[in-house]
Structure formats: C-alpha cells, structure tokens
Design a protein around this motif. Structure first.
Motif, short mmCIF file in Angstrom:
data_model
loop_
_atom_site.label_atom_id
_atom_site.label_comp_id
_atom_site.label_asym_id
_atom_site.label_seq_id
_atom_site.Cartn_x
_atom_site.Cartn_y
_atom_site.Cartn_z
N VAL A 109 40.30 34.97 33.99
CA VAL A 109 39.89 36.16 33.64
C VAL A 109 40.96 37.20 34.77
O VAL A 109 40.88 36.96 35.94
N ASP A 110 41.45 38.34 34.26
CA ASP A 110 42.11 39.16 34.85
C ASP A 110 43.42 38.71 35.46
O ASP A 110 44.28 38.66 34.49
N ARG A 111 43.69 38.47 36.74
CA ARG A 111 45.08 38.09 37.03
C ARG A 111 45.49 36.82 36.45
O ARG A 111 44.53 36.01 36.07
N SER A 127 44.36 42.42 31.20
CA SER A 127 45.02 43.79 30.57
C SER A 127 46.31 43.47 30.81
O SER A 127 46.71 42.75 31.71
N ASP A 128 47.30 44.14 30.29
CA ASP A 128 48.75 44.17 30.48
C ASP A 128 49.14 45.02 31.69
O ASP A 128 49.12 46.36 31.69
N PHE A 129 49.16 44.48 33.02
CA PHE A 129 49.35 45.28 34.02
C PHE A 129 50.80 45.80 34.29
O PHE A 129 50.81 47.07 34.96
N ALA A 159 49.61 38.62 43.91
CA ALA A 159 48.67 38.92 42.64
C ALA A 159 49.19 39.61 41.63
O ALA A 159 50.07 40.41 41.79
N THR A 160 49.01 39.12 40.22
CA THR A 160 49.72 39.53 39.22
C THR A 160 49.61 41.13 39.13
O THR A 160 50.35 41.73 38.79
N GLN A 167 56.41 46.29 38.99
CA GLN A 167 57.83 45.97 38.08
C GLN A 167 57.54 46.88 36.98
O GLN A 167 58.51 47.57 36.59
N GLY A 168 56.41 47.09 36.19
CA GLY A 168 56.30 48.15 35.21
C GLY A 168 56.52 49.61 35.76
O GLY A 168 57.39 50.18 34.84
N PHE A 169 56.13 49.95 36.88
CA PHE A 169 56.44 51.32 37.61
C PHE A 169 57.95 51.48 37.90
O PHE A 169 58.65 52.64 37.33
#
Ligand code: AHR
Length: 314
Positions: A109-111, A127-129, A159-160, A167-169
């Motif tokens: 769950v989570d990461r 979630s899609d981090f 940590a993911t 990366q997304g930012f």
C-alpha cells in the motif's frame, strides 16, 4: 486454525464467506512522520475493528530494517495476510520470498517496491505520485506565468513518493525556461526537518529574497517551511508561494489563513481497499490487478476554509 492454513490444505471456501472468518492481518507501517501517515494508520485500525479483523500493527519509525523485522515476526505468527507500506523501494525480495514460502499473501500500500517478480505480492494500492508532482508544478507555472525561482523540500531518499513527485514536477517545469529549482534537499517528510532545512535554504538564498516558491513533497514539510519563512521575516503564501501534496487539515487551515497556496490531495483512507482485496484474494479470487490506483485533486485557497471545516472533524 488460521485461514492460510485452511487454504494450504486445499479445503474449498466456496460456500463460506472469508469475511465471516476472523482474519489476523499484520500491517508494517512506515511510521508516524506526518499527519497524513497518522490518518492512514487510523483508517486501517478503524476498518479492522469494523470488520472484526485481528490487526497486528507495527510502526517502523521510518526504518526499513524495522519493517523487515515486523514482517518476519508476522510470518512466524502465521498471520493470514500482510500489508506493507514500504519506507523505500529496494531491499524487499528476501523477506517477500519468505512470506511466499509461508503462503502468506502480501499487499503493498502507498509507496512502491522494486522486486522484479510480481508473484511476490498480490497487488499495490497507490496514488500516481508523478501525477501529483505534475499537478503541483502546473498550478505553479500557471500562477507565475512560468517565471519562478523554486526551492524544494524532498521526501525520504529512496521513497517512491519522493522519487516520482520530483520527476513529475521536473517534467512540467522543464518546459518553462524561466522556471528552475535553485535549492533542493530532503526534509524526510517531517515538519521539524522541513523547518530546519528551509531555514538553511533561506540563509543560503540571501534571506529568501528572490525566491518565488517553496515546493514541498508533503504538507508536513511545507508547514515546517512556512514557519521558517515567517521567522525569516517574509510572508508565506505571498512573498514565497507554497505548494505541496497530501491535503491534511493543518495545511487547509494554513491555506485558509493565506500562508499556503495549493496542495494535491492524497487519500489516507486506504484501510477499506486493502482489506477488500485481501478478503477477495483469500476467498479465491486470483484475478486481482497488480495496481489499484487512487486519485486526488488539487486544492487552492478559495475552498480551503470550507474544506478545513469538513476535514478537521473526520
Ligand atoms: O508515501 C506518501 C507520503 O508519505 C505522504 O505524502 C507523506 O505525508 C508521508 O510521509
């Protein structure tokens, strides 16, 4: 007899509902580093109580070695299933193999984890981090017309939630030549460390003059950063914009007070989905997707007061 033992004997459960049996489930939690994490733990505990599940809860205090010890102890106790919210992505293969040998299903769950063998876990609920990082960055680029000198408080190294949010930012701000991250350091997802690191960043950046925004990988560090900005004599929310991820009540209050600007919500209500999947799996359903995604919206100051009233009582 534990349910896993019944299943190992090959007895069919077709006429028996799994949730009618009292399950024993081990939960290896990261720790209690943030308000979000505490709400997540509470959600799992409350849901276990509602369903009559005997929950063995372990708080690893942000240390993977403690989590591995907890998982080994769950295996030794012969639990029916194990939930792991991993601190970091690597280093999980040996202990997951031990759980598999003991025929104990594991839900992540989570990461995320990197194990290269997806038979070692049933599914991951997360979630899609990266998307969270993209949403935060797009809001900032739209608000500043792409002109922004940014400082970043990163989450726990490895940590993911830290890797993918960064990366997304960066993917989004990379499209804006006048936006860049001038300082970046880990605040380990905690308020105390977030404040401490922000203090040193502000000192290094001429007291914060010229810094347009603080991008924090979670609300808890952002709240620490806000405190540091105030103590440096600047106004968070206007002199330095603040954007982060989680959507905890304290951060909604900060937005309502004008001290913070935006956050991408991460739902902490993960207990229900985790137990649903375990009950399905133990009931014989083996067609469970390897990723079950949750999503969250971006919130800003305009709805913050109302959201705070809603969330503070939950
Ligand atoms: O892994 C999710 C992150 O972990 C949350 O955003 C943060 O608050 C927590 O510590």
């Amino acid at each position: 007899m534990k349910l896993s033992t019944i299943l190992a004997t090959g007895i069919t459960l077709s006429c028996l509902s799994v949730n009618a049996l009292a399950l024993t489930i081990g939960f290896a939690q990261v720790g209690s580093e943030s308000g979000w994490r505490t709400s997540f733990s509470e959600s799992v505990k409350a849901e276990a109580k509602k369903r009559g599940i005997d929950l063995k809860f372990s708080d690893a205090q942000q240390k993977q070695e403690n989590q591995i010890k907890a998982v080994r102890s769950f295996i030794a106790q012969g639990v029916d299933a194990i939930i792991i919210a991993p601190v970091v992505e690597t280093g999980w293969k040996p202990v997951l193999r031990e759980a598999k040998r003991a025929r104990i299903p594991v839900v992540i769950v989570d990461r995320n984890i990197q194990v290269g063998d997806d038979s070692l876990f049933v599914t991951r609920i997360a979630s899609d981090f990266s998307e969270e990082g993209r949403k935060a960055a797009q809001w900032l680029m739209d608000t500043t017309q792409g002109n922004c000198k940014i400082v970043e408080l990163q989450g726990t190294v490895g940590a993911t939630a830290a890797i993918d949010r960064a990366q997304g930012f960066n993917d989004v701000i990379g499209k804006y030549p006048n936006a860049n991250i001038v300082r970046s350091q880990t605040g380990e997802f905690t308020r105390t460390k977030g404040k401490e690191v922000m203090e040193s960043i502000l000192k290094a950046e001429n007291g914060g003059k010229g810094v347009c925004a603080l991008w924090a990988h979670n609300d808890e560090m952002a709240l620490g950063g806000i405190q540091a900005i105030k103590e440096a004599g600047l106004k968070p929310g206007s002199d330095i914009l603040v954007v982060s991820v989680d959507g905890v009540p304290d951060y909604f209050k900060a937005m309502a007070d004008g001290d913070a600007n935006a956050t991408v919500e991460l739902s902490p209500h993960l207990g229900g989905p985790a137990f649903d999947v375990i009950e399905k799996y133990l009931g014989g359903d083996k067609n469970i997707p390897k990723l079950i995604s949750t999503t969250g919206d971006l919130f800003t100051q305009d709805t913050a007061a109302a959201e705070y009233q809603k969330r503070r009582l939950q």
